[in-house]
Design a protein around this motif. Structure first.
Motif, PDB file in Angstrom:
ATOM      1  N   ASP A  84       0.825  -1.217   0.000  1.00 25.72           N
ATOM      2  CA  ASP A  84       0.000   0.000   0.000  1.00 25.72           C
ATOM      3  C   ASP A  84       0.852   1.257   0.000  1.00 25.72           C
ATOM      4  N   TYR A  87       2.355   1.639  -3.428  1.00 24.26           N
ATOM      5  CA  TYR A  87       1.287   2.109  -4.323  1.00 24.26           C
ATOM      6  C   TYR A  87       1.091   3.616  -4.160  1.00 24.26           C
ATOM      7  N   LEU A  91       1.502   6.462  -7.092  1.00 26.46           N
ATOM      8  CA  LEU A  91       0.413   7.361  -7.492  1.00 26.46           C
ATOM      9  C   LEU A  91       0.877   8.809  -7.601  1.00 26.46           C
ATOM     10  N   PHE A 137       1.290   0.161 -18.175  1.00 30.48           N
ATOM     11  CA  PHE A 137      -0.067   0.490 -17.751  1.00 30.48           C
ATOM     12  C   PHE A 137      -0.675   1.449 -18.755  1.00 30.48           C
ATOM     13  N   ILE A 139      -2.453   4.065 -18.991  1.00 30.88           N
ATOM     14  CA  ILE A 139      -2.960   5.237 -18.277  1.00 30.88           C
ATOM     15  C   ILE A 139      -2.154   6.454 -18.716  1.00 30.88           C
ATOM     16  N   TRP A 142      -0.181   8.568 -13.315  1.00 29.96           N
ATOM     17  CA  TRP A 142      -0.068   7.517 -12.312  1.00 29.96           C
ATOM     18  C   TRP A 142      -1.248   7.495 -11.348  1.00 29.96           C
ATOM     19  N   GLU A 144      -4.150   7.441 -11.980  1.00 35.52           N
ATOM     20  CA  GLU A 144      -5.193   6.581 -12.562  1.00 35.52           C
ATOM     21  C   GLU A 144      -4.903   5.088 -12.370  1.00 35.52           C
ATOM     22  N   LEU A 145      -3.780   4.757 -11.770  1.00 39.13           N
ATOM     23  CA  LEU A 145      -3.357   3.368 -11.621  1.00 39.13           C
ATOM     24  C   LEU A 145      -4.361   2.543 -10.819  1.00 39.13           C
ATOM     25  N   GLU A 146      -4.698   1.391 -11.353  1.00 42.93           N
ATOM     26  CA  GLU A 146      -5.583   0.433 -10.679  1.00 42.93           C
ATOM     27  C   GLU A 146      -4.846  -0.892 -10.513  1.00 42.93           C
ATOM     28  N   PRO A 147      -5.101  -1.615  -9.424  1.00 44.97           N
ATOM     29  CA  PRO A 147      -4.471  -2.917  -9.240  1.00 44.97           C
ATOM     30  C   PRO A 147      -4.810  -3.890 -10.370  1.00 44.97           C
ATOM     31  N   LYS A 148      -3.895  -4.808 -10.609  1.00 50.39           N
ATOM     32  CA  LYS A 148      -4.068  -5.904 -11.574  1.00 50.39           C
ATOM     33  C   LYS A 148      -4.335  -5.444 -13.012  1.00 50.39           C
ATOM     34  N   THR A 149      -3.850  -4.242 -13.363  1.00 51.19           N
ATOM     35  CA  THR A 149      -4.044  -3.732 -14.722  1.00 51.19           C
ATOM     36  C   THR A 149      -2.744  -3.689 -15.526  1.00 51.19           C
TER      37      THR A 149
END
Length: 163
Positions: A84, A87, A91, A137, A139, A142, A144-149
């Motif tokens: 986390d 992450y 971001l 990614f 996008i 950053w 806009e970053l989503e997990p598992k993408t």
């Protein structure tokens, strides 16, 4: 498109028990591994324009031995960071190609949580020292970053390079 190069620091030296954990330097194998990873990044064209690096001696030395043409942004909160926290740092990144150098177990869990499909490599799950994931990614920013993408572009460990 944004790209993340997620690297765990190279192998550290445990020969000085009087040092605090964050003060441990790289051992000789770690020094060779970091240089090999830098050579690999440049040969593959995986050149970052921003580097987020834990403040630990072993991460700073790993970054220095990559021999990249940019300054590290030293982040105290990346030291032994949770996925986390990693992450949150990502971001806030501004670069198009971001190198993040941190520690386990956070790096292993973070890598797994980022990509839609894990690389077909036997060492991805345990993310050994100097393991490096390159992921793209779709996008523009950053935030806009989503997990598992993430799309896995590449993954390697020093043993793949130093045969």
């Amino acid at each position: 498109m944004k790209r993340l190069i997620l690297m765990r620091h190279a192998k550290s030296d445990w020969d000085h028990p009087d040092l605090e954990d964050h003060e441990r330097p790289l051992n000789e194998r770690g020094q060779r591994s970091a240089k090999a990873l830098g050579d690999w990044l440049r040969a593959k064209g995986y050149v970052p324009d921003q580097a987020l690096v834990s403040f630990a001696q072993r991460t700073l030395e790993t970054f220095a031995r990559l021999n990249l043409d940019l300054e590290a942004e030293v982040k105290e909160r990346l030291y032994l960071a949770s996925p986390d926290m990693m992450y949150d740092h990502l971001l806030q990144a501004k670069g198009d190609v971001v190198l993040m150098i941190a520690h386990n177990p956070g790096s292993a869990y973070f890598a797994d949580g980022l990509v839609a499909k894990a690389p077909d490599h036997p060492r991805f799950d345990d993310y050994p020292t100097c393991a490096t994931l390159v992921a793209d990614f779709d996008i523009n920013h950053w935030i806009e970053l989503e997990p598992k993408t993430g799309v896995t572009v590449d993954f390697t460990v020093p043993r793949d390079l130093l045969k």
